[in-house]
Structures are given as C-alpha cells and as structure tokens.
Design an enzyme around this catalytic site. Structure first.
Site, PDB file in Angstrom:
ATOM      1  CE  LYS A 172      28.320  49.626  46.964  1.00 36.13           C
ATOM      2  NZ  LYS A 172      29.374  49.701  45.925  1.00 36.13           N
ATOM      3  CG  HIS A 218      41.126  51.327  41.224  1.00 35.67           C
ATOM      4  ND1 HIS A 218      40.965  50.489  42.304  1.00 35.67           N
ATOM      5  CD2 HIS A 218      39.903  51.414  40.635  1.00 35.67           C
ATOM      6  CE1 HIS A 218      39.708  50.087  42.372  1.00 35.67           C
ATOM      7  NE2 HIS A 218      39.038  50.622  41.364  1.00 35.67           N
ATOM      8  NE  ARG A 262      36.959  46.443  35.594  1.00 37.81           N
ATOM      9  CZ  ARG A 262      36.237  46.024  36.625  1.00 37.81           C
ATOM     10  NH1 ARG A 262      36.793  45.299  37.552  1.00 37.81           N
ATOM     11  NH2 ARG A 262      34.946  46.324  36.703  1.00 37.81           N
ATOM     12  CB  SER A 310      37.648  46.480  45.096  1.00 35.51           C
ATOM     13  OG  SER A 310      38.291  47.569  44.486  1.00 35.51           O
TER      14      SER A 310
END
Ligand code: COA
Length: 162
Positions: A41, A17, A90, A128
């Site tokens: 979440k 990030h 990515r 993450s």
C-alpha cells in the site's frame, strides 16, 4: 494482566480511532496500538510518521503503547501474548467485514479474542480516507482529528500537493 492489540493502518489516526482506544483503555490493563506495515500500500504518511503522530495523541494514557507489525495479525497477537484484538464498529457494514476476519484470526490464534467496540455516534461517519479528502481540498476537519493530526495533514497538502 490483560493485553489488547488495536490494529490498523491509521493513515492517519482519527478521533474515531481515539474513541475506540479510550474505550479499550477502560477494559484492558494494556492496549497496544499496532500499526500495519503493508509494503503493497502507498500510505500518505510513512510508518514512522504514523507511529510518532499516534504516540503524541495517545500520550494521555499511560497504558497505551504503539508498535508496528507486518504479516499476519494473528501471529503478531500470539507473539506479544495478547488476550484480545480490539476492532471498532461504525456500522453494520463494518461488522460484515470484520466478522469473517475475526473468525479467521480465531482459527489461527484462539488465545486472542476479537472484541468489537461500537463507535460513538458522533464518530460513525469518520474514516481516514474521508479525512484525507477533506484536507486535500482545504475543508474543515473540526472534531474529525486532533489538532496535531490536522497540522500534519495540512502540511502534506500545502500547495495542493501529495
Ligand atoms: N473510527 C474511524 N475510522 C475507522 C474506525 C473508527 N472507529 N474503524 C475503522 N475505521 C476506518 C479507518 O479510518 C480506515 O479508513 P480508510 O479505509 O478510509 O483508510 C478503515 O476504516 C479501515 O481501517 P483500519 O481499521 O485501520 O483497517 P485496515 O483495513 O487498514 O487494517 C487490519 C485492518 C490491520 C486489522 C487487517 O488488514 C489485518 O489484519 N492485516 C494483517 C494481515 C492479516 O492478518 N490478514 C488476515 C486477516 S484474517
């Protein structure tokens, strides 16, 4: 003045990030890291924890600010007057996931253009979840997260908890 928002969950922020933020800083007058408050979440780090962890690691850039948002990204971007939404890529699979979101966001708010920033190769494997998994098993996090984030992760998993 150009304003870009860089949205995400950042649970936690990683060097991947930060690589994207460093690139966005070169392109825009102000970059707002927008941390998603998603009540459905269960993040490892609370919203407040994520925001203060991010503030610490972006403090080297005076043009980067940290905020939270809830609800639709397109509405948030409109409300803050953003010219752009930055998303890191990515891999091709990131692009496949991101393009429909960019189209839908454009439909809802065409004043903020989605700008895709390719990640640097050395960060293309970082996410993450993987970082959390490695921390859970006390594995090495060298080059994956800044030292302060690694400390926060280690503290969460002390005694194999969390
Ligand atoms: N480096 C490292 N990791 C990266 C990365 C990079 N450059 N780019 C993405 N990732 C990883 C994150 O670490 C995260 O990993 P994880 O799944 O293992 O936790 C994953 O990619 C996705 O994270 P993130 O980029 O933070 O996206 P997100 O899915 O948490 O949130 C939003 C994306 C906030 C942009 C999107 O959910 C959103 O807009 N929500 C608001 C609701 C809305 O408007 N919905 C309609 C959309 S059309």
């Amino acid at each position: 003045m150009t304003l870009a928002v860089y949205p995400g969950s950042f649970d936690p922020i990683t060097n991947g990030h930060l690589d994207v933020i460093a690139k966005a800083v070169r392109l825009f007058d102000e970059v707002r890291v927008a941390v998603l408050h998603n009540p459905s979440k269960q993040p490892l780090f609370s919203l407040d924890e994520r925001m203060s962890m991010i503030r610490e690691v972006v403090s080297v850039w005076p043009t980067v600010k940290v905020e939270s948002f809830r609800g639709l990204l397109a509405v948030y971007a409109h409300d803050v007057g953003a010219n752009a939404v930055v998303r890191g890529l990515r891999s091709v699979s990131d692009f496949e996931a991101e393009l429909p979101m960019a189209h839908m966001n454009q439909r809802m708010n065409d004043s903020a253009v989605t700008v895709f920033v390719p990640s640097s190769l050395q960060y293309a494997d970082i996410s993450s979840s993987l970082v959390k998994q490695i921390a859970m098993y006390q594995g090495p996090l060298t080059d994956c997260v800044p030292a302060s984030i690694e400390r926060a992760l280690r503290a969460k998993y002390v005694g194999g908890n969390a």
